[in-house]
Write a protein that holds these residues in place. Structure first.
Motif, PDB file in Angstrom:
ATOM      1  N   LEU A 208       6.581  -2.478  -9.347  1.00 56.94           N
ATOM      2  CA  LEU A 208       7.306  -3.322 -10.185  1.00 56.94           C
ATOM      3  C   LEU A 208       8.762  -3.726  -9.816  1.00 56.94           C
ATOM      4  O   LEU A 208       9.252  -5.056  -9.850  1.00 56.94           O
ATOM      5  N   ALA A 209       9.481  -2.909  -9.194  1.00 56.64           N
ATOM      6  CA  ALA A 209      10.789  -3.234  -8.615  1.00 56.64           C
ATOM      7  C   ALA A 209      10.674  -4.402  -7.704  1.00 56.64           C
ATOM      8  O   ALA A 209      11.334  -5.434  -7.516  1.00 56.64           O
ATOM      9  N   GLU A 210       9.652  -4.203  -6.722  1.00 54.27           N
ATOM     10  CA  GLU A 210       9.276  -5.384  -5.567  1.00 54.27           C
ATOM     11  C   GLU A 210       9.020  -6.616  -6.393  1.00 54.27           C
ATOM     12  O   GLU A 210       9.679  -7.812  -5.832  1.00 54.27           O
TER      13      GLU A 210
ATOM     14  N   GLU B  80       0.712  -1.125  -0.204  1.00 55.55           N
ATOM     15  CA  GLU B  80      -0.102  -0.039  -0.075  1.00 55.55           C
ATOM     16  C   GLU B  80       0.933   1.258   0.002  1.00 55.55           C
ATOM     17  O   GLU B  80       1.741   1.313   0.829  1.00 55.55           O
ATOM     18  N   GLY B  81       0.544   2.094  -0.832  1.00 55.38           N
ATOM     19  CA  GLY B  81       1.290   3.536  -1.023  1.00 55.38           C
ATOM     20  C   GLY B  81       2.597   3.294  -1.867  1.00 55.38           C
ATOM     21  O   GLY B  81       3.121   4.478  -2.133  1.00 55.38           O
ATOM     22  N   LEU B  82       2.904   2.174  -2.352  1.00 56.83           N
ATOM     23  CA  LEU B  82       3.912   2.255  -3.336  1.00 56.83           C
ATOM     24  C   LEU B  82       3.636   2.857  -4.459  1.00 56.83           C
ATOM     25  O   LEU B  82       2.442   2.555  -5.336  1.00 56.83           O
ATOM     26  N   SER B  83       4.451   3.243  -5.296  1.00 57.04           N
ATOM     27  CA  SER B  83       4.335   3.839  -6.827  1.00 57.04           C
ATOM     28  C   SER B  83       4.302   2.511  -7.669  1.00 57.04           C
ATOM     29  O   SER B  83       4.701   1.626  -7.311  1.00 57.04           O
ATOM     30  N   PRO B  84       3.649   2.673  -8.962  1.00 59.16           N
ATOM     31  CA  PRO B  84       3.801   1.556  -9.738  1.00 59.16           C
ATOM     32  C   PRO B  84       5.276   1.105 -10.195  1.00 59.16           C
ATOM     33  O   PRO B  84       5.440   0.051 -10.360  1.00 59.16           O
ATOM     34  N   ALA B  85       5.991   2.154 -10.113  1.00 62.25           N
ATOM     35  CA  ALA B  85       7.640   1.816 -10.341  1.00 62.25           C
ATOM     36  C   ALA B  85       8.226   0.970  -9.229  1.00 62.25           C
ATOM     37  O   ALA B  85       8.980   0.106  -9.311  1.00 62.25           O
ATOM     38  N   GLN B  86       7.718   1.330  -8.026  1.00 57.35           N
ATOM     39  CA  GLN B  86       8.195   0.686  -6.686  1.00 57.35           C
ATOM     40  C   GLN B  86       7.608  -0.780  -6.749  1.00 57.35           C
ATOM     41  O   GLN B  86       8.347  -1.656  -6.353  1.00 57.35           O
TER      42      GLN B  86
END
Length: 202
Positions: A127-129, A119-125
């Protein structure tokens, strides 16, 4: 036998790198199930992580019947939110090996979804996870199954060997019994080590 030699070399290379072996136990197999135990070892057998995890919902009786993990056992265990950073720190830039790794990767991701870690992560974050978990997995099951070389009934692929079958084939027994994450992760290592030096006829 040539394919077996190539697979032996592949397995030996996996065990000669800074990879780790992961195993999880869960509340079930569905898309609303969670991790309730996770273990990570290195290729020398050193235990890097071995912990129970308290799920957000009670453990079903059918899961306990398989992995022997009860609700009482996880009552004081850390939540996945507390365990996940350690998991990711260990995996880091390494590749990780598991028996049917796609399942473990899915359960890591969906446990994060269920527990609100993303929750609260950006789409880029996000995807990285996702890539850190799914992009670095190595599935030992098809590699070992190809090493055994038993064709399926259709003759278009290899029989998928269960970890318990592999243990029997290698004359190995589980320490502490199967379907506990540390015992299973150590068995994956032992099976791969045996396969890397064994020339058993397929």
């Amino acid at each position: 036998m040539e394919h077996k030699k190539i697979l032996q070399l592949m397995i030996a290379n996996l065990l000669n790198q800074d990879n780790v072996i992961v195993d999880t136990e869960t509340t079930g197999l569905k898309y609303n199930d969670e991790i309730i135990e996770i273990s990570i070892i290195d290729v020398w057998g050193e235990v890097l992580l071995d912990t129970l995890v308290k799920p957000t919902r009670p453990i079903p009786a059918e899961a306990t019947a398989i992995n022997r993990i009860t609700n009482e056992m996880v009552a004081d265990a850390p939540a996945w939110r507390d365990v996940y950073p350690t998991v990711m720190e260990i995996i880091g830039q390494r590749r990780w090996i598991a028996w049917n790794s796609k399942f473990d990767a899915r359960l890591i991701t969906q446990t994060c979804l269920i527990t609100g870690i993303y929750e609260g992560l950006s789409p880029a974050q996000l995807l990285a996870e996702y890539e850190r978990v799914h992009g670095s997995q190595i599935d030992a099951k098809p590699i070992y199954s190809a090493w055994v070389g038993a064709l399926n009934d259709k003759g278009d692929g290899f029989v998928r060997q269960r970890l318990s079958d592999a243990a029997d084939q290698m004359g190995l027994s589980f320490d502490g019994g199967a379907h506990r994450s540390l015992s299973d992760s150590l068995m994956v290592l032992r099976v791969l080590l045996r396969a890397s030096i064994n020339t058993m006829e397929g």
